[in-house]
Motif scaffolding. Structure first.
Motif, PDB file in Angstrom:
ATOM      1  N   TYR A   1      35.122 -11.293 -24.039  1.00  0.00           N
ATOM      2  CA  TYR A   1      35.198 -12.562 -23.795  1.00  0.00           C
ATOM      3  C   TYR A   1      33.614 -12.989 -23.816  1.00  0.00           C
ATOM      4  CZ  TYR A   1      35.087 -17.108 -21.334  1.00  0.00           C
ATOM      5  OH  TYR A   1      34.831 -18.349 -20.913  1.00  0.00           O
ATOM      6  N   VAL A   2      33.399 -13.946 -24.744  1.00  0.00           N
ATOM      7  CA  VAL A   2      31.893 -14.411 -24.750  1.00  0.00           C
ATOM      8  C   VAL A   2      32.000 -15.911 -24.701  1.00  0.00           C
ATOM      9  CG1 VAL A   2      30.620 -12.517 -25.934  1.00  0.00           C
ATOM     10  CG2 VAL A   2      31.723 -14.456 -27.109  1.00  0.00           C
ATOM     11  N   GLY A   3      32.962 -16.474 -24.178  1.00  0.00           N
ATOM     12  CA  GLY A   3      32.845 -17.996 -24.028  1.00  0.00           C
ATOM     13  C   GLY A   3      31.887 -18.579 -23.098  1.00  0.00           C
ATOM     14  N   CYS A   4      31.464 -17.936 -22.310  1.00  0.00           N
ATOM     15  CA  CYS A   4      30.625 -18.353 -21.030  1.00  0.00           C
ATOM     16  C   CYS A   4      29.376 -17.321 -20.776  1.00  0.00           C
ATOM     17  CB  CYS A   4      31.161 -18.344 -19.837  1.00  0.00           C
ATOM     18  SG  CYS A   4      30.455 -19.081 -18.245  1.00  0.00           S
ATOM     19  N   ILE A   5      28.180 -17.832 -21.180  1.00  0.00           N
ATOM     20  CA  ILE A   5      26.987 -16.776 -21.156  1.00  0.00           C
ATOM     21  C   ILE A   5      26.314 -17.679 -19.937  1.00  0.00           C
ATOM     22  CG2 ILE A   5      25.008 -16.198 -22.248  1.00  0.00           C
ATOM     23  CD1 ILE A   5      26.563 -16.436 -24.877  1.00  0.00           C
ATOM     24  N   VAL A   6      26.074 -16.706 -18.853  1.00  0.00           N
ATOM     25  CA  VAL A   6      25.012 -17.098 -17.842  1.00  0.00           C
ATOM     26  C   VAL A   6      23.976 -16.406 -17.512  1.00  0.00           C
ATOM     27  CG1 VAL A   6      25.265 -17.309 -15.386  1.00  0.00           C
ATOM     28  CG2 VAL A   6      27.292 -17.432 -16.646  1.00  0.00           C
ATOM     29  N   TYR A   7      22.817 -17.104 -17.477  1.00  0.00           N
ATOM     30  CA  TYR A   7      21.359 -16.346 -17.299  1.00  0.00           C
ATOM     31  C   TYR A   7      21.145 -17.256 -16.058  1.00  0.00           C
ATOM     32  CZ  TYR A   7      16.874 -14.814 -17.826  1.00  0.00           C
ATOM     33  OH  TYR A   7      15.728 -14.217 -17.530  1.00  0.00           O
TER      34      TYR A   7
ATOM     35  N   PHE B   1      23.746 -14.133  -6.424  1.00  0.00           N
ATOM     36  CA  PHE B   1      24.382 -15.512  -7.287  1.00  0.00           C
ATOM     37  C   PHE B   1      25.394 -15.032  -8.421  1.00  0.00           C
ATOM     38  CE2 PHE B   1      24.140 -18.362 -10.899  1.00  0.00           C
ATOM     39  CZ  PHE B   1      24.612 -19.510 -10.330  1.00  0.00           C
ATOM     40  N   ASN B   2      25.129 -13.910  -9.095  1.00  0.00           N
ATOM     41  CA  ASN B   2      26.114 -13.366 -10.141  1.00  0.00           C
ATOM     42  C   ASN B   2      27.207 -12.991  -9.706  1.00  0.00           C
ATOM     43  OD1 ASN B   2      24.165 -14.038 -12.179  1.00  0.00           O
ATOM     44  ND2 ASN B   2      23.586 -11.564 -12.253  1.00  0.00           N
ATOM     45  N   VAL B   3      27.421 -12.423  -8.133  1.00  0.00           N
ATOM     46  CA  VAL B   3      28.601 -12.182  -7.577  1.00  0.00           C
ATOM     47  C   VAL B   3      29.253 -13.399  -7.300  1.00  0.00           C
ATOM     48  CG1 VAL B   3      29.652 -11.151  -5.425  1.00  0.00           C
ATOM     49  CG2 VAL B   3      27.745  -9.960  -6.700  1.00  0.00           C
ATOM     50  N   TYR B   4      28.315 -14.406  -6.708  1.00  0.00           N
ATOM     51  CA  TYR B   4      29.294 -15.644  -6.367  1.00  0.00           C
ATOM     52  C   TYR B   4      29.763 -16.342  -7.554  1.00  0.00           C
ATOM     53  CZ  TYR B   4      29.276 -20.059  -3.523  1.00  0.00           C
ATOM     54  OH  TYR B   4      29.655 -21.225  -3.194  1.00  0.00           O
ATOM     55  N   PHE B   5      29.001 -16.248  -8.366  1.00  0.00           N
ATOM     56  CA  PHE B   5      29.346 -17.234  -9.632  1.00  0.00           C
ATOM     57  C   PHE B   5      30.235 -16.319 -10.484  1.00  0.00           C
ATOM     58  CE2 PHE B   5      28.739 -19.621 -13.698  1.00  0.00           C
ATOM     59  CZ  PHE B   5      28.432 -20.785 -13.204  1.00  0.00           C
ATOM     60  N   SER B   6      30.675 -15.119 -10.384  1.00  0.00           N
ATOM     61  CA  SER B   6      31.601 -14.576 -11.140  1.00  0.00           C
ATOM     62  C   SER B   6      33.099 -14.803 -11.035  1.00  0.00           C
ATOM     63  CB  SER B   6      31.365 -13.045 -10.954  1.00  0.00           C
ATOM     64  OG  SER B   6      31.969 -12.751  -9.675  1.00  0.00           O
ATOM     65  N   VAL B   7      33.045 -15.766  -9.885  1.00  0.00           N
ATOM     66  CA  VAL B   7      34.626 -16.322  -9.767  1.00  0.00           C
ATOM     67  C   VAL B   7      34.626 -17.278 -10.856  1.00  0.00           C
ATOM     68  CG1 VAL B   7      35.988 -17.818  -8.170  1.00  0.00           C
ATOM     69  CG2 VAL B   7      34.421 -16.059  -7.161  1.00  0.00           C
ATOM     70  N   ILE B   8      33.543 -18.148 -11.259  1.00  0.00           N
ATOM     71  CA  ILE B   8      33.794 -19.320 -12.258  1.00  0.00           C
ATOM     72  C   ILE B   8      34.077 -18.387 -13.377  1.00  0.00           C
ATOM     73  CG2 ILE B   8      32.845 -21.105 -13.268  1.00  0.00           C
ATOM     74  CD1 ILE B   8      31.572 -21.812 -10.772  1.00  0.00           C
ATOM     75  N   VAL B   9      33.293 -17.517 -13.800  1.00  0.00           N
ATOM     76  CA  VAL B   9      33.469 -16.679 -15.048  1.00  0.00           C
ATOM     77  C   VAL B   9      34.726 -16.262 -15.299  1.00  0.00           C
ATOM     78  CG1 VAL B   9      32.500 -14.990 -16.620  1.00  0.00           C
ATOM     79  CG2 VAL B   9      30.900 -16.221 -15.183  1.00  0.00           C
ATOM     80  N   ASP B  10      35.215 -15.737 -14.346  1.00  0.00           N
ATOM     81  CA  ASP B  10      36.657 -14.705 -14.339  1.00  0.00           C
ATOM     82  C   ASP B  10      37.695 -15.928 -14.714  1.00  0.00           C
ATOM     83  OD1 ASP B  10      35.612 -12.649 -14.053  1.00  0.00           O
ATOM     84  OD2 ASP B  10      35.826 -12.430 -11.492  1.00  0.00           O
ATOM     85  N   SER B  11      37.465 -17.269 -13.889  1.00  0.00           N
ATOM     86  CA  SER B  11      38.526 -18.186 -14.402  1.00  0.00           C
ATOM     87  C   SER B  11      38.387 -18.502 -15.635  1.00  0.00           C
ATOM     88  CB  SER B  11      38.185 -19.416 -13.245  1.00  0.00           C
ATOM     89  OG  SER B  11      38.299 -19.339 -12.009  1.00  0.00           O
ATOM     90  N   LEU B  12      37.310 -18.678 -16.219  1.00  0.00           N
ATOM     91  CA  LEU B  12      37.252 -19.139 -17.642  1.00  0.00           C
ATOM     92  C   LEU B  12      37.679 -18.078 -18.643  1.00  0.00           C
ATOM     93  CD1 LEU B  12      33.499 -20.631 -17.629  1.00  0.00           C
ATOM     94  CD2 LEU B  12      35.692 -21.890 -17.905  1.00  0.00           C
ATOM     95  N   GLU B  13      37.376 -16.631 -18.184  1.00  0.00           N
ATOM     96  CA  GLU B  13      37.976 -15.733 -19.113  1.00  0.00           C
ATOM     97  C   GLU B  13      39.687 -15.662 -18.977  1.00  0.00           C
ATOM     98  OE1 GLU B  13      37.246 -10.925 -19.778  1.00  0.00           O
ATOM     99  OE2 GLU B  13      36.500 -12.006 -18.100  1.00  0.00           O
TER     100      GLU B  13
END
Length: 121
Positions: free
Chosen positions: A54-60, A30-42
């Motif tokens: 960058y701490v604009g998106c915290i994912v747990y 899931f983290n590998v998959y969702f990292s695309v969204i985090v990268d877009s935000l960063e």
């Protein structure tokens, strides 16, 4: 494999892909998959930074916290999440989302924000 809903069972079927629920691999994938969204935000550089990180998106697990210095930037980050999520078949639920304001003007009402077509209250 069979699907159970209450006391009803589906016909048996073979599962040839995917990860079993509760598997130790699930959060990693899931983290590998969702990292695309985090990268877009960063890359958009709309969220908060702490010591040049960058701490604009915290994912747990499957929970996401978006941090922003303004309501306008927060709406833009929500738009990025929604648009990138559409590409990945990730659906964000505005009804399960909440806003939290911190600072001198925390008591001021926040304009209505939305993710996709769902308002966040």
């Amino acid at each position: 494999m069979m699907v159970r809903w209450d006391n009803c069972y589906s016909s048996p079927c073979n599962v040839k892909s995917g990860v079993r629920q509760g598997s130790v691999l699930s959060p990693v994938l899931f983290n590998v998959y969702f990292s695309v969204i985090v990268d877009s935000l960063e890359k958009a550089a709309l969220g908060c930074e702490l010591y040049d990180k960058y701490v604009g998106c915290i994912v747990y697990t499957d929970d996401v916290i978006l941090l922003s210095s303004s309501v306008v930037k927060l709406q833009k980050t929500l738009d990025i999440c929604y648009d990138t999520g559409l590409e990945l078949d990730v659906v964000f639920n505005g009804k399960k989302s909440a806003l939290f304001a911190v600072g001198k003007t925390f008591y001021v009402a926040i304009d209505c924000l939305c993710i996709g077509h769902n308002n966040i209250s």
